[in-house]
Design a protein around this motif. Structure first.
Motif, PDB file in Angstrom:
ATOM      1  N   GLN A 196     -30.291  41.427  34.114  1.00 22.88           N
ATOM      2  CA  GLN A 196     -29.446  40.254  33.865  1.00 22.88           C
ATOM      3  C   GLN A 196     -28.026  40.499  34.375  1.00 22.88           C
ATOM      4  O   GLN A 196     -27.379  39.609  34.933  1.00 22.88           O
ATOM      5  CB  GLN A 196     -29.400  39.945  32.369  1.00 22.88           C
ATOM      6  N   ALA A 197     -27.521  41.719  34.149  1.00 25.22           N
ATOM      7  CA  ALA A 197     -26.175  42.063  34.612  1.00 25.22           C
ATOM      8  C   ALA A 197     -26.092  41.937  36.132  1.00 25.22           C
ATOM      9  O   ALA A 197     -25.166  41.316  36.675  1.00 25.22           O
ATOM     10  CB  ALA A 197     -25.813  43.485  34.173  1.00 25.22           C
ATOM     11  N   GLN A 198     -27.085  42.505  36.816  1.00 31.47           N
ATOM     12  CA  GLN A 198     -27.078  42.468  38.282  1.00 31.47           C
ATOM     13  C   GLN A 198     -27.183  41.035  38.787  1.00 31.47           C
ATOM     14  O   GLN A 198     -26.509  40.653  39.751  1.00 31.47           O
ATOM     15  CB  GLN A 198     -28.259  43.303  38.801  1.00 31.47           C
ATOM     16  N   SER A 199     -27.989  40.223  38.114  1.00 33.21           N
ATOM     17  CA  SER A 199     -28.159  38.828  38.511  1.00 33.21           C
ATOM     18  C   SER A 199     -26.849  38.041  38.356  1.00 33.21           C
ATOM     19  O   SER A 199     -26.432  37.296  39.253  1.00 33.21           O
ATOM     20  CB  SER A 199     -29.276  38.197  37.672  1.00 33.21           C
ATOM     21  N   LEU A 200     -26.172  38.231  37.223  1.00 31.62           N
ATOM     22  CA  LEU A 200     -24.858  37.603  37.014  1.00 31.62           C
ATOM     23  C   LEU A 200     -23.903  37.973  38.147  1.00 31.62           C
ATOM     24  O   LEU A 200     -23.205  37.107  38.705  1.00 31.62           O
ATOM     25  CB  LEU A 200     -24.242  38.106  35.715  1.00 31.62           C
ATOM     26  N   GLU A 201     -23.865  39.279  38.447  1.00 31.21           N
ATOM     27  CA  GLU A 201     -22.930  39.770  39.470  1.00 31.21           C
ATOM     28  C   GLU A 201     -23.245  39.182  40.835  1.00 31.21           C
ATOM     29  O   GLU A 201     -22.351  38.752  41.569  1.00 31.21           O
ATOM     30  CB  GLU A 201     -22.974  41.306  39.516  1.00 31.21           C
ATOM     31  N   ASP A 202     -24.516  39.163  41.183  1.00 29.48           N
ATOM     32  CA  ASP A 202     -24.914  38.700  42.516  1.00 29.48           C
ATOM     33  C   ASP A 202     -24.685  37.198  42.666  1.00 29.48           C
ATOM     34  O   ASP A 202     -24.193  36.736  43.696  1.00 29.48           O
ATOM     35  CB  ASP A 202     -26.393  39.019  42.768  1.00 29.48           C
TER      36      ASP A 202
ATOM     37  N   HIS B  25     -25.166  33.310  24.001  1.00 37.55           N
ATOM     38  CA  HIS B  25     -24.393  34.356  24.682  1.00 37.55           C
ATOM     39  C   HIS B  25     -24.621  34.304  26.190  1.00 37.55           C
ATOM     40  O   HIS B  25     -23.669  34.440  26.977  1.00 37.55           O
ATOM     41  CB  HIS B  25     -24.769  35.729  24.120  1.00 37.55           C
ATOM     42  N   GLN B  26     -25.854  34.113  26.593  1.00 35.67           N
ATOM     43  CA  GLN B  26     -26.131  34.030  28.032  1.00 35.67           C
ATOM     44  C   GLN B  26     -25.434  32.818  28.658  1.00 35.67           C
ATOM     45  O   GLN B  26     -24.873  32.929  29.757  1.00 35.67           O
ATOM     46  CB  GLN B  26     -27.642  33.970  28.278  1.00 35.67           C
ATOM     47  N   GLU B  27     -25.440  31.708  27.965  1.00 35.43           N
ATOM     48  CA  GLU B  27     -24.750  30.517  28.485  1.00 35.43           C
ATOM     49  C   GLU B  27     -23.233  30.759  28.550  1.00 35.43           C
ATOM     50  O   GLU B  27     -22.558  30.296  29.464  1.00 35.43           O
ATOM     51  CB  GLU B  27     -25.053  29.291  27.618  1.00 35.43           C
ATOM     52  N   ALA B  28     -22.715  31.484  27.573  1.00 38.01           N
ATOM     53  CA  ALA B  28     -21.277  31.787  27.569  1.00 38.01           C
ATOM     54  C   ALA B  28     -20.910  32.697  28.741  1.00 38.01           C
ATOM     55  O   ALA B  28     -19.884  32.496  29.406  1.00 38.01           O
ATOM     56  CB  ALA B  28     -20.880  32.433  26.245  1.00 38.01           C
ATOM     57  N   LEU B  29     -21.754  33.710  29.013  1.00 41.20           N
ATOM     58  CA  LEU B  29     -21.496  34.582  30.164  1.00 41.20           C
ATOM     59  C   LEU B  29     -21.564  33.790  31.471  1.00 41.20           C
ATOM     60  O   LEU B  29     -20.738  34.005  32.371  1.00 41.20           O
ATOM     61  CB  LEU B  29     -22.499  35.740  30.198  1.00 41.20           C
ATOM     62  N   GLU B  30     -22.532  32.891  31.572  1.00 38.74           N
ATOM     63  CA  GLU B  30     -22.637  32.064  32.780  1.00 38.74           C
ATOM     64  C   GLU B  30     -21.369  31.229  32.967  1.00 38.74           C
ATOM     65  O   GLU B  30     -20.837  31.128  34.074  1.00 38.74           O
ATOM     66  CB  GLU B  30     -23.850  31.130  32.702  1.00 38.74           C
ATOM     67  N   ALA B  31     -20.885  30.637  31.874  1.00 36.08           N
ATOM     68  CA  ALA B  31     -19.684  29.794  31.971  1.00 36.08           C
ATOM     69  C   ALA B  31     -18.466  30.635  32.358  1.00 36.08           C
ATOM     70  O   ALA B  31     -17.635  30.221  33.181  1.00 36.08           O
ATOM     71  CB  ALA B  31     -19.443  29.084  30.642  1.00 36.08           C
ATOM     72  N   LEU B  32     -18.372  31.836  31.791  1.00 35.82           N
ATOM     73  CA  LEU B  32     -17.246  32.722  32.100  1.00 35.82           C
ATOM     74  C   LEU B  32     -17.310  33.173  33.560  1.00 35.82           C
ATOM     75  O   LEU B  32     -16.294  33.201  34.270  1.00 35.82           O
ATOM     76  CB  LEU B  32     -17.297  33.932  31.155  1.00 35.82           C
ATOM     77  N   ALA B  33     -18.518  33.509  34.015  1.00 35.69           N
ATOM     78  CA  ALA B  33     -18.690  33.963  35.405  1.00 35.69           C
ATOM     79  C   ALA B  33     -18.381  32.841  36.388  1.00 35.69           C
ATOM     80  O   ALA B  33     -17.942  33.094  37.509  1.00 35.69           O
ATOM     81  CB  ALA B  33     -20.110  34.481  35.620  1.00 35.69           C
TER      82      ALA B  33
END
Lengths: 197, 197
Positions: free
Chosen positions: A117-123, A84-92
């Motif tokens: 994790q949410a804040q890190s993805l966003e930043d 799931h984390q890899e999928a979010l990274e790919a989507l982002a």
């Protein structure tokens, strides 16, 4: 605003789509490994919802790392969390979304996305990450699903959906047979959305 | 399904109402102490949204306990958290709601409702508690507000709204004058919703 939602064709990610579609231009995005064709179940559910669909192909190494972790642990939680984390990274990392989302609920044990994790993805990706169901418990989600969606319910292995589980089961079956799959995956019911009410 | 949403007339609780109104019959509920008439700001915002409005009168003791805590602490966080919890209890105790909600965001420091508190509210009152913005960060909320609402922004003391702060300021001013208020409440901007876009 363009939003990409990680989508399995199950009730949670479908309800997330309905919550978001009045506020964003929602694209349903299914992450997969090219191991099975289960992503097509999500594509069909997306067509029922009349929302655009996209496949996101993850690296085979992600599937194999996750399968190895699941076999070591004897349960799927950490392996599915990794995917799931890899999928979010790919989507982002996709260029065309102002926001990305998933269907995680308040009481999900897996996958989970912490505030950090949410804040890190966003930043890192200059994108909003939103989890529209993270303030809803299981009871509230089930009641909303009953009132808005047509759903099929059944055991995991019989219900057509496009979460990571089907492909991870296939990888593990390829390595260790159905016995290895049965050792790692507990029996539980899954859902597949067949349309709006 | 009938849902009661704790409502201040500010942007967060208004956006929460918009997210929920396609899934529930939403009533906007403003908790107050009968100390000031600031609840009327929320009633006007509710009329602009064309959603039903209700006042929930909390016991004076809640206001005085909160004001005492704020003066002891020298900052409002714990006092406001106390009032918010009492307001959720009062809303959950109303007989006619299948679900209750508030506008807490992912990165709110106050008020916050933990998973354990949410589950406890639900179990004790046989009601769903949902927090539709708890999966949205500040940036995502601001961008959604920009695209859906007309908002006035300004310093806390000049913006008409019906959160607990106005009445708690009044209680503290009554006890210790404006000097006591200035000691406890930092300057920050608030918002008041004046309509849908």
């Amino acid at each position: 605003m363009q939003l990409g939602l990680l989508y399995s064709g199950g009730k949670d990610s479908t309800l997330a789509a309905l919550l978001l579609e009045n506020f964003y231009d929602v694209t349903l995005a299914t992450a997969h490994f090219g191991i099975t064709d289960d992503w097509q179940h999500a594509e069909r559910a997306a067509a029922e919802l009349d929302l655009p669909f996209r496949r996101i192909e993850l690296d085979d190494a992600v599937a194999h790392d996750a399968a190895e972790r699941i076999r070591e642990d004897g349960f799927p939680r950490n392996g599915i969390q990794h995917v799931h984390q890899e999928a979010l990274e790919a989507l982002a990392a996709a260029d065309d979304f102002d926001a990305i989302a998933d269907g995680t609920r308040r009481d999900d044990r897996v996958p989970t996305v912490s505030r950090a994790q949410a804040q890190s993805l966003e930043d890192r990706h200059d994108v909003d990450y939103v989890a529209p169901l993270s303030g809803f418990g299981r009871g509230a989600v089930d009641r909303l699903v009953d009132s808005t969606l047509d759903v099929t319910v059944g055991p995991s292995e019989e219900i057509p959906r496009a979460d990571y589980e089907a492909e991870l089961r296939a990888v593990i079956a390829d390595q260790g047979g159905q016995e290895a799959v049965a050792e790692c995956f507990p029996d539980h019911d899954q859902t597949h959305v067949t349309g709006r009410r």
